[in-house]
Scaffold this motif. Structure first.
Motif, short mmCIF file in Angstrom:
data_model
loop_
_atom_site.label_atom_id
_atom_site.label_comp_id
_atom_site.label_asym_id
_atom_site.label_seq_id
_atom_site.Cartn_x
_atom_site.Cartn_y
_atom_site.Cartn_z
N SER A 133 0.99 -1.10 0.00
CA SER A 133 0.04 -0.07 0.04
C SER A 133 1.05 1.37 -0.07
O SER A 133 2.25 1.37 -0.07
N LYS A 134 0.22 2.54 0.21
CA LYS A 134 0.99 3.53 0.05
C LYS A 134 1.88 3.88 1.47
O LYS A 134 1.39 3.11 2.42
N PRO A 135 2.81 4.32 1.85
CA PRO A 135 3.65 4.35 2.83
C PRO A 135 2.94 4.70 4.07
O PRO A 135 2.96 4.20 4.97
N ASP A 136 1.91 5.41 4.18
CA ASP A 136 0.97 5.86 5.07
C ASP A 136 -0.21 4.90 5.30
O ASP A 136 -1.06 4.92 6.31
N GLY A 137 -0.26 3.68 4.55
CA GLY A 137 -1.01 2.49 4.86
C GLY A 137 -2.30 2.46 3.87
O GLY A 137 -3.16 1.52 3.87
N SER A 138 -2.45 3.68 3.53
CA SER A 138 -3.63 3.75 2.54
C SER A 138 -3.39 3.05 1.27
O SER A 138 -2.44 2.99 0.93
N PRO A 139 -4.59 2.69 0.42
CA PRO A 139 -4.54 2.16 -0.72
C PRO A 139 -4.11 2.77 -1.72
O PRO A 139 -4.25 4.26 -1.45
N TRP A 140 -3.17 2.39 -2.89
CA TRP A 140 -2.83 3.13 -3.97
C TRP A 140 -4.19 3.51 -4.63
O TRP A 140 -5.13 2.68 -4.95
N LYS A 141 -4.06 4.60 -5.27
CA LYS A 141 -5.35 5.44 -6.07
C LYS A 141 -4.82 5.35 -7.56
O LYS A 141 -3.94 6.13 -7.95
N ILE A 142 -5.69 4.47 -8.37
CA ILE A 142 -5.22 4.67 -9.86
C ILE A 142 -6.43 4.98 -10.71
O ILE A 142 -7.58 4.42 -10.48
N GLY A 143 -5.97 5.88 -11.43
CA GLY A 143 -7.23 6.51 -12.49
C GLY A 143 -7.28 5.49 -13.51
O GLY A 143 -6.26 5.07 -14.20
N ILE A 144 -8.58 5.48 -13.84
CA ILE A 144 -8.96 4.67 -15.15
C ILE A 144 -9.25 5.63 -16.27
O ILE A 144 -10.11 6.51 -16.01
N LYS A 145 -8.16 5.84 -17.34
CA LYS A 145 -8.26 7.01 -18.35
C LYS A 145 -9.49 7.13 -19.02
O LYS A 145 -10.21 5.80 -19.32
#
Ligand code: AMP
Ligand code: MG
Length: 338
Positions: free
Chosen positions: A198-210
């Motif tokens: 996950s992101k270093p702060d523990g939250s999920p990665w947020k991926i954009g769908i183009k």
């Protein structure tokens, strides 16, 4: 039966703190694309430099234009057996499996047809029907003979692993990163996204769908430990003299761009190579074929954006998808297995 794509979803805990010193990134131009690799913890410098070496090694192995590459030698073997490495043999075998799985929609031997359209060098043109049907006679990857480290392509056939190579490369980089203690990373291989942890702060990665209709993203997808790989007609296309748009993903049955109602197909799963191969496949198969394949298999999730403005997503990831304001009017559809 409960199927799972094997991805960890937002909300599950797999938190790793960033090592002191912050993230480290590199950009590499390879496989015709800009790759941006970012490691947030572990032995970041070692991970990045080994990853760069590996990308360059794989590119040398699989380039269609580099005369020293295994694929170049195979493509110019004139029907004679050519020796290839285990890893090349394995990727070709995987391409052949996908060809079978998709009833021929996915085919690594389309290269001469892609080249005729100019998709390999940017010198675009609309080929004649005659030329296409001539070239299609040599398109059929099920005729490749593989035996250990020997491969035989029928004379006149050429292959390209372009629809799989970036996903496979992402898998290799993921292994290298993990071996170097990296537990939080974002790999962007020209829009193919593969994340570690996950992101270093523990939250999920947020991926954009183009958005396939222009700039920006249609939706946001939250994931951990996952590959999010999209194939879209908008990635490479030209406008013909007839005003029509022609894109780089072809239907092997016709030799023409696949126009089966899908503008972009995103596959979410654990294996980059599978997601990469499937995203191209689903785009060619169209909505019904893609849905059928999803129902038959349990190892991926998908997001399809259709020509008529719908966003179709599978139940395994639907809870992690949110539409951006601008696209809140899109009709959404969640597919479930029952
Ligand atoms: P991707 O970006 O992974 O969808 O791969 C697209 C690339 O795959 C194209 O640029 C072509 O080189 C190649 N390609 C196009 N159509 C097909 C197809 N039906 N099967 C396999 N590869 C294809
Ligand atoms: Mg692909």
């Amino acid at each position: 039966m409960l199927w799972t794509s094997g991805c960890s979803k937002a909300g599950e805990s797999a938190v790793s703190a960033a090592e002191d010193g912050g993230p480290q990134s590199i950009s590499v131009f390879a496989m015709d694309t800009y790759m941006q690799l970012t490691a947030y913890d572990g032995q970041k410098s070692a991970a990045l430099s080994q990853a760069k070496d590996e990308v360059e090694r794989l590119e040398k192995l699989w380039s269609v234009t580099d005369e020293g590459s295994e694929i170049y030698r195979l493509d110019h073997s004139g029907g004679e057996p050519a020796e290839i490495s285990d890893e090349t043999a394995e990727l070709i075998a995987f391409g052949m499996e996908l060809n079978e799985l998709t009833g021929g929609a996915f085919d690594i031997s389309l290269y001469p047809v892609l080249s005729e359209w100019g998709f390999t060098n940017g010198d675009y043109k609309i080929p004649s029907e005659e030329r296409l049907s001539e070239l299609l006679k040599n398109v059929d990857s099920s005729r490749i003979e593989l035996s250990g480290n020997a491969a035989v392509l029928p004379d006149g056939m050429s292959i390209d692993l372009g629809a799989l190579g970036k996903g496979e490369t992402g898998d290799r980089i993921t292994e290298i990163f993990r071996a170097n203690g990296v537990s939080s990373a974002l790999l962007d291989l020209g829009g193919n996204i593969q994340v570690i942890g996950s992101k270093p702060d523990g939250s999920p990665w947020k991926i954009g769908i183009k958005s396939p209709w222009g700039e920006g993203s249609v939706a946001k997808l939250e994931v951990r430990d996952c590959c999010v790989i999209t194939s879209g007609g908008y990635e490479r296309f030209f406008e013909g003299g007839d005003g029509e748009i022609y894109w780089h993903i072809l239907d092997p049955k016709t030799g023409y761009p696949a126009k089966n109602g899908i503008l972009s197909a995103t596959v979410i799963g654990k294996s980059g190579r599978l997601c990469d191969g499937l995203s191209t496949s689903l785009f060619v198969l169209g909505e019904e074929g893609a849905k059928k394949l999803w129902r038959e298999r349990g190892d991926f999730d998908m997001i399809l954006i259709t020509e008529d403005g719908r966003l179709i997503m599978t139940e395994g990831i639907a809870g992690e998808v949110s539409l951006y304001e601008e696209f809140s009017g899109l009709e959404t559809e969640v597919m479930s297995r029952d």
